[in-house]
Design a protein around this motif. Structure first.
Motif, short mmCIF file in Angstrom:
data_model
loop_
_atom_site.label_atom_id
_atom_site.label_comp_id
_atom_site.label_asym_id
_atom_site.label_seq_id
_atom_site.Cartn_x
_atom_site.Cartn_y
_atom_site.Cartn_z
N LEU A 3 14.75 -66.92 -3.12
CA LEU A 3 13.90 -67.90 -2.44
C LEU A 3 12.45 -67.44 -2.37
O LEU A 3 11.53 -68.21 -2.62
CB LEU A 3 14.43 -68.16 -1.02
N PHE A 4 12.25 -66.17 -2.04
CA PHE A 4 10.89 -65.63 -1.92
C PHE A 4 10.35 -65.11 -3.25
O PHE A 4 9.32 -64.44 -3.29
CB PHE A 4 10.84 -64.55 -0.85
N GLU A 5 11.06 -65.43 -4.33
CA GLU A 5 10.64 -65.13 -5.71
C GLU A 5 10.40 -63.65 -5.99
O GLU A 5 9.51 -63.29 -6.75
CB GLU A 5 9.42 -65.97 -6.07
N PHE A 6 11.21 -62.79 -5.35
CA PHE A 6 11.16 -61.36 -5.68
C PHE A 6 11.86 -61.10 -7.01
O PHE A 6 11.56 -60.14 -7.70
CB PHE A 6 11.82 -60.53 -4.58
N ARG A 7 12.80 -61.97 -7.33
CA ARG A 7 13.56 -61.84 -8.57
C ARG A 7 14.28 -63.16 -8.84
O ARG A 7 14.35 -64.02 -7.97
CB ARG A 7 14.58 -60.71 -8.50
N GLU A 8 14.81 -63.30 -10.03
CA GLU A 8 15.59 -64.49 -10.38
C GLU A 8 17.05 -64.09 -10.51
O GLU A 8 17.39 -63.15 -11.22
CB GLU A 8 15.08 -65.09 -11.70
N SER A 9 17.91 -64.78 -9.80
CA SER A 9 19.34 -64.52 -9.86
C SER A 9 19.92 -65.25 -11.07
O SER A 9 19.23 -65.99 -11.77
CB SER A 9 20.00 -65.00 -8.57
N PRO A 66 25.54 -59.71 1.14
CA PRO A 66 25.10 -59.86 -0.26
C PRO A 66 24.62 -61.27 -0.59
O PRO A 66 23.65 -61.43 -1.35
CB PRO A 66 26.35 -59.51 -1.07
N THR A 67 25.26 -62.28 -0.02
CA THR A 67 24.83 -63.66 -0.26
C THR A 67 23.43 -63.88 0.29
O THR A 67 22.58 -64.50 -0.36
CB THR A 67 25.80 -64.65 0.40
N ALA A 68 23.19 -63.38 1.50
CA ALA A 68 21.87 -63.54 2.13
C ALA A 68 20.81 -62.81 1.31
O ALA A 68 19.73 -63.37 1.06
CB ALA A 68 21.91 -63.00 3.56
N ILE A 69 21.11 -61.62 0.86
CA ILE A 69 20.14 -60.85 0.06
C ILE A 69 19.84 -61.58 -1.25
O ILE A 69 18.68 -61.75 -1.62
CB ILE A 69 20.65 -59.42 -0.20
N ASP A 70 20.90 -62.02 -1.94
CA ASP A 70 20.70 -62.73 -3.20
C ASP A 70 19.91 -64.01 -3.00
O ASP A 70 18.96 -64.30 -3.73
CB ASP A 70 22.06 -63.04 -3.84
N GLY A 71 20.25 -64.77 -1.97
CA GLY A 71 19.56 -66.03 -1.71
C GLY A 71 18.11 -65.86 -1.31
O GLY A 71 17.22 -66.55 -1.82
N PHE A 72 17.86 -64.94 -0.37
CA PHE A 72 16.49 -64.77 0.12
C PHE A 72 15.57 -64.10 -0.90
O PHE A 72 14.40 -64.46 -1.01
CB PHE A 72 16.47 -64.00 1.44
N THR A 73 16.09 -63.14 -1.66
CA THR A 73 15.23 -62.52 -2.68
C THR A 73 14.88 -63.53 -3.77
O THR A 73 13.80 -63.47 -4.35
CB THR A 73 15.88 -61.28 -3.30
#
Length: 111
Positions: free
Chosen positions: A73-79, A64-71
């Motif tokens: 980072l690649f601007e698919f969404r804002e956490s 989950p951390t990797a998914i949250d961070g990479f999505t």
């Protein structure tokens, strides 16, 4: 070189504040360090069987951390900071379990 950035980026918009004072690390790193400390305290009082199954669970906990961070980072969404903290907490637990297992296995190979 700014050595503080090696530990955390410390971006204000991704950090918690208490009474106007920014935490020394971002929300995700706060979760990571909290997870590490919680596990180490738990491990002090309770014995843990560091099995291959636990290794798999530790890797799953880091996803989950990797998914949250990479999505983000690649601007698919804002956490948001709450999600960053929660995924950091889960990832911190997974990371410390993973490291303890790997270190234990390395020590057993040497001895």
């Amino acid at each position: 070189m700014n050595y503080k950035n090696l530990i955390c980026h410390r971006k204000p918009e991704r950090s918690f504040f208490i009474k106007g004072h920014q935490f020394p690390v971002c929300a995700r790193c706060t979760g990571f360090y909290t997870g590490l400390v919680i596990f180490l305290i738990y491990n002090y009082f309770y014995e843990i069987d560091y099995s291959p199954n636990l290794l798999i669970i530790s890797v799953i906990l880091m996803i989950p951390t990797a998914i949250d961070g990479f999505t983000q980072l690649f601007e698919f969404r804002e956490s948001n900071n709450a999600l960053r903290f929660i995924t950091g907490l889960i990832g911190g637990l997974g990371l410390i379990i993973f490291l303890k297992i790997v270190i234990k296995w390395i020590i057993e190979l040497i001895i």
